[in-house]
Design an enzyme around this catalytic site. Sequence first.
Site, PDB file in Angstrom:
ATOM      1  NE  ARG A 241      60.666  49.880  87.416  1.00 23.32           N
ATOM      2  CZ  ARG A 241      61.437  49.875  88.481  1.00 23.32           C
ATOM      3  NH1 ARG A 241      62.736  49.624  88.355  1.00 23.32           N
ATOM      4  NH2 ARG A 241      60.930  50.115  89.692  1.00 23.32           N
ATOM      5  CD  GLU A 270      63.142  43.148  85.482  1.00 22.91           C
ATOM      6  OE1 GLU A 270      62.911  43.023  86.700  1.00 22.91           O
ATOM      7  OE2 GLU A 270      63.795  44.087  85.016  1.00 22.91           O
ATOM      8  CG  HIS A 288      65.920  44.428  88.420  1.00 14.79           C
ATOM      9  ND1 HIS A 288      64.634  44.735  88.092  1.00 14.79           N
ATOM     10  CD2 HIS A 288      66.429  45.562  88.996  1.00 14.79           C
ATOM     11  CE1 HIS A 288      64.350  45.983  88.440  1.00 14.79           C
ATOM     12  NE2 HIS A 288      65.440  46.505  88.990  1.00 14.79           N
TER      13      HIS A 288
END
Length: 329
Positions: A241, A270, A288
Amino acid sequence: MASSSMSSEKIDLLIYGPSKPIVSNGFTDQFVLHAFETRHDLERLSPAVAAKIRGAAVTFNSVRGDGATLAQFPKLEIVSSFGVGYDHIDTAYARDHDIMVTNTPDVLTEEVADVALGLLIATLREFVKADRYLRSGLWTTQNFPLSVGSLRDRKVGMVGMGRIGQAVGRRLEASRVPVVYHSRKPVAGTSYQHYPDLIEMAKAVDTLVVMVPGGASTAKMINADVMKALGPRGVIINLARGTVVDEQALIAALKSGTILAAGLDVFEKEPNVPDELKAMHNVVLLPHIGSASVVTRNAMDQLVVDNLKAWFAGKPPLTPVAETPVKAR
């Protein structure tokens, strides 16, 4: 709690997040689906319908199942969440209100491990820079410079040794790269050397591959002190993360030469990525995509469906999270 066998009673489900065909089409007419893609959309849900919701599919981590959201559904029994990480779900609220939470591990393990190794090699051997070099026409005038980084003569410290961490370890072993790991306690069945202290491990290696859950307990655990301990040959690969790495400290370490390079698939805010990172040539940035292949995302979507089906058939869910363990049904 669902009965041991599904009755003729209709079961109302919330489908929360981006539309997924496998989820939308995965249920029989025994289920009544109420789909809302965003928090703003969810505000249109009437209290009468919310009072009937017994299960929820959270289809991506772009929407949050926080306590205030879950509290709208007094009959909620289970939240089936997409992804191996579930820090977007308030598991403490769920536990305290007897709500089961599930995630989608295992089906993405090998895919994410593939990307981790690929990102590591791409970062060390400067594949993105080499691709741009060729496309620019520079190869016709001179050879691409030798890469400073290499997988050879490296030692990797895994930050986290769960399913994905172990899969990365297997790939590194096959590449004849020594592996050690840091976790709160040693992992049974793992032969790699365990470091209970992250700083001490960083001093002993030159590469960190980060594979721990997000959340408050891991926030900014890869900080300036860890980067300093890693040293000027240091490389950080993060597919965990974005919150796990102190992003501003990382930018400073990359600028100053405190570490050599980084490969990042996740970011603190993000999809917003700092311009300073985007301007750097010693960073490989991915949007991602760790599990983002058609085959793996389909399998993850199907597991979201299967967890809900199992629960409402009176069976244990397939992949409950640790915070909401299965009780006798």
